[in-house]
Design an enzyme around this catalytic site. Structure first.
Site, PDB file in Angstrom:
ATOM      1  N   ASP A   7     -20.712  68.313   4.495  1.00 49.57           N
ATOM      2  CA  ASP A   7     -22.059  67.808   4.292  1.00 49.57           C
ATOM      3  C   ASP A   7     -23.017  68.916   4.724  1.00 49.57           C
ATOM      4  O   ASP A   7     -22.602  69.901   5.344  1.00 49.57           O
ATOM      5  CB  ASP A   7     -22.246  66.541   5.134  1.00 49.57           C
ATOM      6  CG  ASP A   7     -23.414  65.681   4.660  1.00 49.57           C
ATOM      7  OD1 ASP A   7     -24.141  66.098   3.734  1.00 49.57           O
ATOM      8  OD2 ASP A   7     -23.595  64.590   5.229  1.00 49.57           O
ATOM      9  N   ASP A   9     -26.908  68.348   5.812  1.00 47.75           N
ATOM     10  CA  ASP A   9     -27.832  67.944   6.876  1.00 47.75           C
ATOM     11  C   ASP A   9     -27.089  67.319   8.043  1.00 47.75           C
ATOM     12  O   ASP A   9     -26.312  66.375   7.873  1.00 47.75           O
ATOM     13  CB  ASP A   9     -28.880  66.974   6.323  1.00 47.75           C
ATOM     14  CG  ASP A   9     -29.716  67.603   5.208  1.00 47.75           C
ATOM     15  OD1 ASP A   9     -29.933  68.829   5.254  1.00 47.75           O
ATOM     16  OD2 ASP A   9     -30.144  66.866   4.294  1.00 47.75           O
TER      17      ASP A   9
END
Ligand SMILES: [Zn+2]
Length: 116
Positions: A7, A9
């Site tokens: 991922d 963020d």
């Protein structure tokens, strides 16, 4: 060669409740870029799959997202790391698309395009 899917963020950069809307707001978490470089050095391909509903909300456009990712790639290159591909969902939670995680269209797209 093995693949690592990250991922963005909260994993590579500090997340924000106000969304990351500009290159200036994108700041790496200490050590994250070096960790990606170490994964590359160990033989892993690294890709990102990220939900970016700020686009659907009108907070940033795809061109700005590309500039954010250019900054990320540039800073990563400075420590010897490389991200092979970035898949993003530009939709909002209520758009009922198939590419917003935890749905799996981005993963299937990735598998198809990278032949993994
Ligand atoms: Zn989507």
């Amino acid at each position: 060669m093995s693949l690592i899917i990250l991922d963005r963020d909260g994993v590579i950069n500090h997340d924000s409740d106000d969304f990351i809307k500009s290159p200036a707001e994108w700041e790496p978490i200490e050590g994250s870029l070096e960790a990606i470089a170490r994964l590359n050095y160990a033989g892993y391909r690294v890709v990102i799959i990220t939900n970016q509903s700020g686009i659907a909300r009108g907070l940033l456009d795809v061109e700005t997202l590309n500039r954010i990712h250019s900054k990320m790639r540039r800073m990563l290159a400075q420590v010897g790391g490389r991200i092979e591909a970035i898949f993003f969902c530009p939709h909002g939670p209520d758009d009922n698309c198939d590419c917003r995680k935890p749905k799996d269209a981005a993963f299937k797209d990735l598998a198809h395009r990278l032949r993994v």
